[in-house]
Design a protein around this motif. Structure first.
Motif, mmCIF file in Angstrom:
data_model
loop_
_atom_site.group_PDB
_atom_site.id
_atom_site.type_symbol
_atom_site.label_atom_id
_atom_site.label_comp_id
_atom_site.label_asym_id
_atom_site.label_seq_id
_atom_site.Cartn_x
_atom_site.Cartn_y
_atom_site.Cartn_z
ATOM 1 N N HIS A 110 9.050 6.786 2.657
ATOM 2 C CA HIS A 110 8.953 8.238 2.840
ATOM 3 C C HIS A 110 7.606 8.768 2.366
ATOM 4 C CE1 HIS A 110 13.204 8.138 3.800
ATOM 5 N NE2 HIS A 110 13.457 7.543 2.645
ATOM 6 N N VAL A 111 6.555 8.048 2.759
ATOM 7 C CA VAL A 111 5.186 8.490 2.470
ATOM 8 C C VAL A 111 4.369 8.348 3.748
ATOM 9 C CG1 VAL A 111 5.314 7.844 0.029
ATOM 10 C CG2 VAL A 111 4.472 6.183 1.702
ATOM 11 N N HIS A 112 3.125 8.773 3.711
ATOM 12 C CA HIS A 112 2.222 8.662 4.882
ATOM 13 C C HIS A 112 1.706 7.228 4.982
ATOM 14 C CE1 HIS A 112 -1.184 9.403 7.571
ATOM 15 N NE2 HIS A 112 -0.536 10.531 7.909
ATOM 16 N N PRO A 113 1.516 6.708 6.198
ATOM 17 C CA PRO A 113 0.968 5.347 6.334
ATOM 18 C C PRO A 113 -0.358 5.148 5.618
ATOM 19 C CG PRO A 113 1.847 6.087 8.432
ATOM 20 C CD PRO A 113 1.921 7.253 7.499
ATOM 21 N N ASN A 114 -1.174 6.190 5.552
ATOM 22 C CA ASN A 114 -2.455 6.058 4.843
ATOM 23 C C ASN A 114 -2.225 5.815 3.347
ATOM 24 O OD1 ASN A 114 -3.834 6.429 7.204
ATOM 25 N ND2 ASN A 114 -4.267 8.616 6.851
ATOM 26 N N THR A 115 -1.128 6.392 2.820
ATOM 27 C CA THR A 115 -0.811 6.176 1.407
ATOM 28 C C THR A 115 -0.498 4.709 1.154
ATOM 29 O OG1 THR A 115 0.054 8.428 1.210
ATOM 30 C CG2 THR A 115 0.740 6.841 -0.475
ATOM 31 N N VAL A 116 0.264 4.102 2.069
ATOM 32 C CA VAL A 116 0.583 2.681 1.937
ATOM 33 C C VAL A 116 -0.686 1.849 2.014
ATOM 34 C CG1 VAL A 116 1.813 0.738 2.976
ATOM 35 C CG2 VAL A 116 2.899 2.986 2.879
ATOM 36 N N SER A 117 -1.525 2.137 2.983
ATOM 37 C CA SER A 117 -2.778 1.361 3.134
ATOM 38 C C SER A 117 -3.646 1.491 1.888
ATOM 39 C CB SER A 117 -3.540 1.851 4.371
ATOM 40 O OG SER A 117 -2.785 1.645 5.548
ATOM 41 N N TYR A 118 -3.720 2.692 1.327
ATOM 42 C CA TYR A 118 -4.512 2.888 0.111
ATOM 43 C C TYR A 118 -3.940 2.065 -1.049
ATOM 44 C CZ TYR A 118 -6.054 5.063 -4.218
ATOM 45 O OH TYR A 118 -6.529 5.254 -5.487
ATOM 46 N N ARG A 119 -2.614 2.103 -1.214
ATOM 47 C CA ARG A 119 -2.000 1.357 -2.326
ATOM 48 C C ARG A 119 -2.219 -0.150 -2.159
ATOM 49 N NH1 ARG A 119 3.930 4.350 -2.887
ATOM 50 N NH2 ARG A 119 3.148 6.397 -3.543
ATOM 51 N N ILE A 120 -2.124 -0.659 -0.943
ATOM 52 C CA ILE A 120 -2.329 -2.087 -0.718
ATOM 53 C C ILE A 120 -3.758 -2.472 -1.076
ATOM 54 C CG2 ILE A 120 -2.389 -3.919 1.021
ATOM 55 C CD1 ILE A 120 0.420 -3.044 0.150
ATOM 56 N N ARG A 121 -4.747 -1.640 -0.688
ATOM 57 C CA ARG A 121 -6.140 -1.934 -1.067
ATOM 58 C C ARG A 121 -6.308 -1.925 -2.579
ATOM 59 N NH1 ARG A 121 -7.300 1.589 3.237
ATOM 60 N NH2 ARG A 121 -7.814 3.258 1.762
ATOM 61 N N ARG A 122 -5.684 -0.956 -3.250
ATOM 62 C CA ARG A 122 -5.777 -0.899 -4.708
ATOM 63 C C ARG A 122 -5.117 -2.128 -5.344
ATOM 64 N NH1 ARG A 122 -8.412 0.113 -8.096
ATOM 65 N NH2 ARG A 122 -6.900 0.852 -9.644
ATOM 66 N N ILE A 123 -4.002 -2.576 -4.783
ATOM 67 C CA ILE A 123 -3.324 -3.773 -5.312
ATOM 68 C C ILE A 123 -4.235 -4.980 -5.192
ATOM 69 C CG2 ILE A 123 -1.415 -5.385 -4.876
ATOM 70 C CD1 ILE A 123 0.274 -2.921 -4.078
ATOM 71 N N GLU A 124 -4.923 -5.111 -4.059
ATOM 72 C CA GLU A 124 -5.843 -6.239 -3.880
ATOM 73 C C GLU A 124 -7.002 -6.168 -4.893
ATOM 74 O OE1 GLU A 124 -5.619 -7.550 0.760
ATOM 75 O OE2 GLU A 124 -6.595 -5.618 0.344
ATOM 76 N N GLU A 125 -7.468 -4.949 -5.141
ATOM 77 C CA GLU A 125 -8.555 -4.788 -6.116
ATOM 78 C C GLU A 125 -8.082 -5.128 -7.524
ATOM 79 O OE1 GLU A 125 -9.751 -0.764 -5.685
ATOM 80 O OE2 GLU A 125 -10.641 -1.039 -3.691
ATOM 81 N N ILE A 126 -6.901 -4.649 -7.889
ATOM 82 C CA ILE A 126 -6.391 -4.848 -9.251
ATOM 83 C C ILE A 126 -6.075 -6.314 -9.510
ATOM 84 C CG2 ILE A 126 -4.451 -4.329 -10.800
ATOM 85 C CD1 ILE A 126 -4.278 -1.573 -9.359
#
Length: 441
Positions: free
Chosen positions: A398-414
């Motif tokens: 229940h979020v925007h697809p861009n929110t998911v893409s942003y979180r996945i990029r942050r997960i890869e960075e972290i």
């Protein structure tokens, strides 16, 4: 009703009744009633030396007190009845008059005090309800319910006296049956245990054991393993064993240390049979909760068509049960077919090893989530389950697809992982599944 003796620990709606009869009228009437009570008690006592079953005892009691009588086991199943056409109606009348606490409180009070109790009847002036515990050794194995009989010439006290005497006789009959069943049960238990032991090849002896226990090689079976989430007395597992045997017609059921195992026949093969076994397991868990036996966890193994396949299905049911128990004290049902990669993870004997691997891969992400409050782990789990689709993951979260893409990029960075690299993605997926199994996600 008049109370006699201590009423401590008895619900306010109940009154303990004296076993000493009180009469009204002249001495001749009193003598006649006494002779009648003595004759009834003598007739009941004589049954203990005869080859009589519980139905025979219940029938004599019903005839003697002029009432409907039902004998219940500890799970409230009717074992025998007399004096009416609807045995469920006897228990229904107890439910109707037990008050807000329900019939379990009434039965528990009778069992705790080891005395018959009269339940005040809310409707029907010509009826009364007597509850008498049936003791076998130090355990209460069931209860006698007597409904009606006020229009009979016996007084309430004499009905109580005769009912208590009948309960003692039922206890003797049950105890005798248990002694006989124990000898047969030991032999049956040994055969049952033999079916659960893994073997590397077909074994004709195992086929003979299975047929002796009732296994039909022309039907598919699933093994169910049932455990209670919190420690319960042995009698609770015995109640689970009885319940499962009644729910699964034709099943081979036995208790083992800490669990009850059922080799359960199903009507269909394949996925339909698994769904049938899963539904039966859910019904069993629900009934266990309804009857306040405890909170159940159930594991369901894959189908087996031969006696030699029982051990494999039991091993699968045990792993599925372990997965359910790892989820905490909520219980539930898990089928081995639904475990996916957890089939392999459950083979790891030390949960600490799994936790250590997950923390090595995603530990920094866990720390980041705890400090920022971002739902990184939940996002990653849904993302993997939706085959790396930000759009489908966003719909579930229940979020925007861009929110998911942003979180996945942050997960890869972290985590310093790249989900475009097969090895990194595989490690992350396994780590997430471990955390899901441990209840961390």
């Amino acid at each position: 009703m008049m109370a006699a003796g201590s009423t401590e620990n008895v619900p306010a709606a109940l009154r303990e009744n004296s076993a000493v009869p009180r009469y009204k009228g002249d001495a001749r009437e009193e003598a006649r009633l006494l002779r009648k009570v003595v004759a009834m008690c003598g007739r009941l006592a004589a049954l203990t030396s005869q080859d009589v079953d519980l139905a025979g005892v219940v029938g004599v009691l019903s005839e003697g007190v002029g009432a409907e009588v039902a004998l219940l086991d500890r799970t409230l199943e009717v074992l025998a009845w007399a004096g009416g056409s609807d045995p469920a109606g006897v228990l229904g009348k107890l439910r109707d008059n037990a008050g807000p606490s329900g019939p379990y409180t009434v039965l528990a009070a009778a069992a705790r005090n080891r005395r018959a109790l009269t339940v005040p009847v809310l409707t029907g002036a010509e009826e009364s309800i007597i509850v008498a515990p049936i003791s076998v050794g130090t355990d209460v194995a069931g209860h006698l319910l007597v409904v009606g009989g006020r229009d009979h010439d016996l007084t309430e006290d004499t009905r109580l006296l005769v009912t208590e005497h009948a309960a003692v006789v039922c206890g003797v009959v049950l105890g005798r049956d248990l002694v006989v069943a124990a000898a047969a049960g030991r032999a049956r238990q040994e055969l049952f245990e033999g079916l659960l032991q893994p073997r590397d090849r077909e074994d004709g002896e195992v086929d003979r054991w299975a047929r002796h226990l009732g296994f039909d090689p022309n039907r598919p079976y699933h093994v169910l393993a049932v455990a209670l989430v919190r420690d319960q007395p042995v009698s609770a597992l015995a109640a689970v064993e009885t319940l499962l045997a009644r729910l699964a017609h034709g099943a081979i059921v036995a208790g083992r240390p800490g669990e009850v195992v059922g080799i359960v026949p199903v009507k269909a093969a394949g996925a339909a049979g698994t769904a049938e076994a899963r539904a039966l397991a859910a019904t069993c868990a629900s009934r266990i909760a309804e009857r306040r036996i405890g909170v159940a966890a159930v594991g369901v193994g894959n189908p087996c068509h031969t006696a030699s396949g029982i051990a494999r299905s039991y091993a699968e049911a045990s792993r599925a049960l372990a997965a359910t128990l790892r989820n905490g004290e909520s219980g539930g049902v898990t089928a081995f077919a639904d475990l996916g990669i957890h089939r392999l993870l459950l083979r790891v004997p030390d949960v600490g090893d799994l936790r250590e691997f997950a923390e090595e891969v995603l530990g920094v992400l866990i720390e980041e989530e705890e400090s920022t409050g971002m739902d990184y782990l939940a996002t990653l789990s849904v993302y993997f389950h939706e085959n790396a689709s930000p759009r489908r993951a966003a719909q579930r979260l229940h979020v925007h697809p861009n929110t998911v893409s942003y979180r996945i990029r942050r997960i890869e960075e972290i985590t310093c992982l790249s989900f475009d690299v097969h090895r990194d993605r595989l490690m992350a997926e396994v780590a997430v599944e471990i955390l899901v199994g441990l209840g961390r996600v």
